[in-house]
Scaffold this active site. Structure first.
Site, PDB file in Angstrom:
ATOM      1  CG  HIS A 260     121.821  31.449  25.333  1.00 46.76           C
ATOM      2  ND1 HIS A 260     120.943  30.915  26.256  1.00 46.76           N
ATOM      3  CD2 HIS A 260     122.979  30.750  25.479  1.00 46.76           C
ATOM      4  CE1 HIS A 260     121.538  29.932  26.904  1.00 46.76           C
ATOM      5  NE2 HIS A 260     122.774  29.818  26.458  1.00 46.76           N
ATOM      6  CE1 TYR A 295     129.697  33.843  27.661  1.00 51.52           C
ATOM      7  CE2 TYR A 295     130.036  31.954  29.087  1.00 51.52           C
ATOM      8  CZ  TYR A 295     129.218  32.701  28.274  1.00 51.52           C
ATOM      9  OH  TYR A 295     127.925  32.302  28.049  1.00 51.52           O
TER      10      TYR A 295
END
Length: 320
Positions: A260, A295
């Site tokens: 990830h 993000y």
């Protein structure tokens, strides 16, 4: 034979769970979903059995609250509390199971309806790999060996595409189009297919792998999956995770790195370079933009650091 009493079906919980799992399979749910549901409900049934609650008509709010309390207090093998996300997952399997039994008219009401589930937030890892760190990890495999070349290609695909390790494991040879620079993720999260772009350098590596490495791999003629293990069968997601961890340790990275981490690095580095959040959402296969918005926290941190370094009032503050 089971009987119906005032709308509640007398049935062992173990039998009801088996029927539920069969229904999930028949409904087209992924094998991973069925496997995880089986794991979660098995823990639920075992807990209730210790309290001599073995039939579905014994399910009530009190029994489920006792299970919730057990989940919230349970420790991992390392002696730490279960994460809120893991707790929410275990209780979520029970909630879906109870709703399904109501839909089957096996229960009059849903006993899980008022059982609170821990609220979890989307979190980035504490440390995102910088580009130079990504390059260090990618350069670790010995590309002069078949295993090393395969490992390099796997990690290049992870970083270039941002797909999940399970999606990498399920890739088939026919899912890769190096001529046009994309690959097809079939039945990704939510059982949705999507096309994902990959870079020219990764396409070149894949061409070499497909023409010069994979044809001689054991089992290549019998298994159409893109990446195979030494035994000639599809490489499992856990094995892909082991590959990433092994090479990150060899690269000397002190921060925790997983498959990830490449997904996070892909999204973060593209955002820093000016990619739109909508494009990142499509790339990662997020159903909701909310999942992608985490993000932006990384990029706002970058902006804050630049502000502190270059804004004239911040310069003045240093002299106060």
């Amino acid at each position: 034979m089971s009987v119906i009493t005032r709308g509640v079906k007398t049935m062992l919980l173990t039998d009801a769970v088996r029927c539920h799992l069969n229904a999930l399979t028949a409904g087209g749910r992924s094998p991973d979903t069925v496997r995880c549901t089986k794991y979660g409900l098995r823990r639920f049934v075992i807990f209730l059995a210790t309290a001599q609650l073995e039939h579905i008509e014994q399910l009530d709010h009190e029994a489920l609250m006792r299970y919730r309390e057990d989940v919230s207090c349970r420790l991992t093998s390392k002696g730490t509390m279960l994460s809120l996300g893991f707790q929410a997952g275990l209780l979520g399997y029970v909630r879906v199971f109870c709703r399904w039994m109501v839909a089957q008219d096996w229960l009059i009401a849903d006993p899980s309806k008022r059982v609170p589930i821990p609220q979890t937030a989307h979190h980035l890892p504490k440390a995102i790999m910088e580009y130079d760190e990504v390059l260090r990890v990618l350069s670790q495999p010995d590309a002069h060996t078949t295993l090393g070349f395969r490992d390099r290609v796997i990690m290049e695909v992870l970083y270039s595409s941002g797909i999940r390790r399970a999606e990498v494991a399920h890739l088939r040879v026919d899912d890769v189009d190096t001529e046009h620079g994309f690959l097809i993720v079939r039945e990704g999260k939510g059982r949705k297919d999507r096309a994902v772009p990959i870079g020219a350098s990764v396409c070149a590596l894949l061409n070499t792998y497909l023409t010069g490495i994979r044809p001689d791999w054991p089992g290549a003629k019998h298994d159409a999956h893109l990446f195979l293990g030494v035994g000639g069968r599809r490489l499992q997601p856990l094995a892909i995770g082991d590959i990433v961890q092994r090479h990150s340790l060899a690269a000397g990275l002190t921060k925790s790195v997983s498959t990830h981490s490449f997904r996070h690095a892909c999204a973060t580095h593209m955002l820093r370079a000016g990619a739109s959040i909508r494009h990142i959402q499509e790339l990662l296969g997020h159903a909701s933009i909310d999942s992608t918005m985490i993000y932006t926290r990384v990029t706002i941190n970058d902006l804050r650091a630049a502000h502190r370094q270059f804004h004239p009032r911040e310069q003045d503050a240093d002299n106060v």
